[in-house]
Design an enzyme around this catalytic site. Structure first.
Site, mmCIF file in Angstrom:
data_model
loop_
_atom_site.group_PDB
_atom_site.id
_atom_site.type_symbol
_atom_site.label_atom_id
_atom_site.label_comp_id
_atom_site.label_asym_id
_atom_site.label_seq_id
_atom_site.Cartn_x
_atom_site.Cartn_y
_atom_site.Cartn_z
ATOM 1 N N SER A 45 34.670 -9.332 7.954
ATOM 2 C CA SER A 45 35.941 -8.639 7.730
ATOM 3 C C SER A 45 35.805 -7.219 7.189
ATOM 4 C CB SER A 45 36.840 -9.450 6.800
ATOM 5 O OG SER A 45 36.367 -9.396 5.471
ATOM 6 N N LYS A 88 37.833 -6.962 -0.064
ATOM 7 C CA LYS A 88 38.679 -6.157 0.821
ATOM 8 C C LYS A 88 38.853 -4.770 0.212
ATOM 9 C CE LYS A 88 39.730 -9.855 3.285
ATOM 10 N NZ LYS A 88 38.828 -10.193 4.341
#
Length: 179
Positions: A45, A88
């Site tokens: 990701s 993230k």
């Protein structure tokens, strides 16, 4: 007398070692709890910025002093299962208005320069305001990232943020400081 001296010396040495081991364990736990923690990236990701199985140092101290800022890469407890950690990039902070349309991310009405993302993405996300005490996060690999765009992550409460990803230290050939 020399036998007694030898015995005392052995006991002193054992006591010194035990004391040193206890101090080392307490220091290690304190450092890991309040200062820094190692972290391993799991999954794609955050590509291309971070690769699967890279090892990082997470700075935990920085967020005792201030809140996360836009553009920083953070490690946080996954809101739907706090036993898991996610990594993230912070896209918006409390009070920011965010909208995603036509593959562009807008914060407070301005399009972000996202040169770090892997490839164009085509997600649309209606205009929202990030609540105070929360952040909005997305992976750099937008087409393959479970992030704040999805209900199971949503806005991330600051109390779930563990720290700022600061340094990639393994593999050593990829050693780098993170923005």
């Amino acid at each position: 007398m020399s036998e007694e001296k030898e015995k005392k010396s052995w006991q002193d040495t054992a006591s010194d070692w035990l004391f040193s081991i206890i101090i080392a364990v307490v220091l290690a736990l304190g450092i890991r709890t309040f200062l820094v923690e190692p972290y391993m990236v799991s999954g794609p990701s955050m590509r291309p910025t971070l690769q699967n199985e890279e090892r990082l140092i997470v700075n935990k101290l920085v967020y005792y002093l201030r809140e996360p800022q836009r553009g920083e890469i953070v490690v946080f407890k996954y809101p739907s299962d706090t036993r898991r950690d996610f990594i993230k990039r912070v896209i918006a902070v409390g009070g920011d208005t965010l909208e995603i349309r036509d593959g562009k991310t807008f914060v407070n009405g301005e399009a972000l320069d996202e040169s770090y993302i892997k490839e164009p993405f085509h997600t649309n996300y209606g205009k929202v305001t990030v609540p105070k005490g929360f952040i909005f996060v997305m992976g750099d690999n937008r087409n393959n990232s479970e992030d704040s765009r999805y209900a199971d992550v949503g806005f991330v409460d600051l109390s779930l943020v563990k720290g700022k990803a600061s340094v990639v230290f393994w593999p050593f050939s990829e050693f780098k400081a993170l923005p």
